[in-house]
Write an enzyme that holds these catalytic residues in place. Structure first.
Site, PDB file in Angstrom:
ATOM      1  N   ASP A   1     -36.387  13.711  -5.686  1.00 21.94           N
ATOM      2  CA  ASP A   1     -35.286  12.380  -5.239  1.00 21.94           C
ATOM      3  C   ASP A   1     -35.189  11.521  -6.678  1.00 21.94           C
ATOM      4  O   ASP A   1     -35.796  11.179  -7.284  1.00 21.94           O
ATOM      5  CB  ASP A   1     -35.691  11.455  -4.124  1.00 21.94           C
TER       6      ASP A   1
ATOM      7  N   VAL B   1     -26.539   9.385   2.151  1.00 25.10           N
ATOM      8  CA  VAL B   1     -25.792  11.269   2.159  1.00 25.10           C
ATOM      9  C   VAL B   1     -25.578  11.504   3.043  1.00 25.10           C
ATOM     10  O   VAL B   1     -26.415  12.022   3.824  1.00 25.10           O
ATOM     11  CB  VAL B   1     -26.092  11.971   1.003  1.00 25.10           C
TER      12      VAL B   1
ATOM     13  N   ASN C   1     -33.303   9.581   7.803  1.00 25.71           N
ATOM     14  CA  ASN C   1     -32.062   8.628   8.065  1.00 25.71           C
ATOM     15  C   ASN C   1     -31.073   9.307   8.270  1.00 25.71           C
ATOM     16  O   ASN C   1     -30.227   9.840   8.015  1.00 25.71           O
ATOM     17  CB  ASN C   1     -32.204   8.229   6.747  1.00 25.71           C
TER      18      ASN C   1
ATOM     19  N   HIS D   1     -31.065  15.485   5.152  1.00 25.43           N
ATOM     20  CA  HIS D   1     -32.337  16.002   4.134  1.00 25.43           C
ATOM     21  C   HIS D   1     -33.368  15.412   5.276  1.00 25.43           C
ATOM     22  O   HIS D   1     -32.861  14.590   5.911  1.00 25.43           O
ATOM     23  CB  HIS D   1     -31.361  15.455   2.862  1.00 25.43           C
ATOM     24  N   MET D   2     -34.456  15.906   5.081  1.00 24.90           N
ATOM     25  CA  MET D   2     -35.614  15.298   5.254  1.00 24.90           C
ATOM     26  C   MET D   2     -36.131  14.613   3.499  1.00 24.90           C
ATOM     27  O   MET D   2     -35.878  15.373   2.515  1.00 24.90           O
ATOM     28  CB  MET D   2     -36.691  16.252   5.686  1.00 24.90           C
ATOM     29  N   HIS D   3     -36.615  13.276   3.768  1.00 22.39           N
ATOM     30  CA  HIS D   3     -37.502  13.135   2.630  1.00 22.39           C
ATOM     31  C   HIS D   3     -39.134  13.369   2.806  1.00 22.39           C
ATOM     32  O   HIS D   3     -38.843  12.891   4.129  1.00 22.39           O
ATOM     33  CB  HIS D   3     -37.660  10.906   2.246  1.00 22.39           C
TER      34      HIS D   3
END
Ligand code: AMP
Ligand code: ZN
Length: 113
Positions: A31, A95, A86, A99-101
């Site tokens: 990130d 975005v 999110n 996606h996975m953080h």
């Protein structure tokens, strides 16, 4: 590929982003605004808006498998880490490509956020 989607461009290699992981279905990269010593984004190559965008099981499995590889590679598998997706405006999704953080490398506390 969705037009003007930054993560589609990264997944296509258009931006020259350094990848920490890649397989047929998924890429991962750091990130650009890290919230922890380890902050990696796991992103499917195909465009889905978020987790409620009818994501195929094989894509979700590939993302989970990528998390494991990344956690081991980044040295946070033992200590523990947090995975966040999110979803939508109230969660502050900025975005709109699934996606996975993956966050770790420090004490993240007991709360959810
Ligand atoms: P979210 O709020 O879940 O949509 O988070 C999007 C994340 O993408 C944020 O943490 C941003 O810092 C990150 N991000 C946006 N553009 C890039 C980029 N080009 N390279 C790396 N991370 C990015
Ligand atoms: Zn996209």
């Amino acid at each position: 590929m969705a037009e003007d989607c930054i993560f589609c461009k990264i997944a296509n290699g258009e931006l020259g982003t350094e990848l920490v992981y890649e397989d047929d279905l998924v890429v991962a990269f750091k990130d650009m605004n890290p919230q922890a010593p380890v902050h990696v984004l796991v992103v499917p190559k195909r465009h889905y808006e978020n987790i409620i965008d009818d994501v195929p099981a094989e894509v979700l499995k590939a993302m989970a498998d990528a998390v494991k590889v990344i956690a081991e590679k980044e040295g946070i598998a033992e200590s523990g880490f947090r995975v966040i997706m999110n979803t939508g405006d109230a969660a502050g999704q900025t975005v709109h490509h699934l996606h996975m953080h993956v966050l770790g490398g420090r004490d993240l506390g007991e709360g959810l956020v």
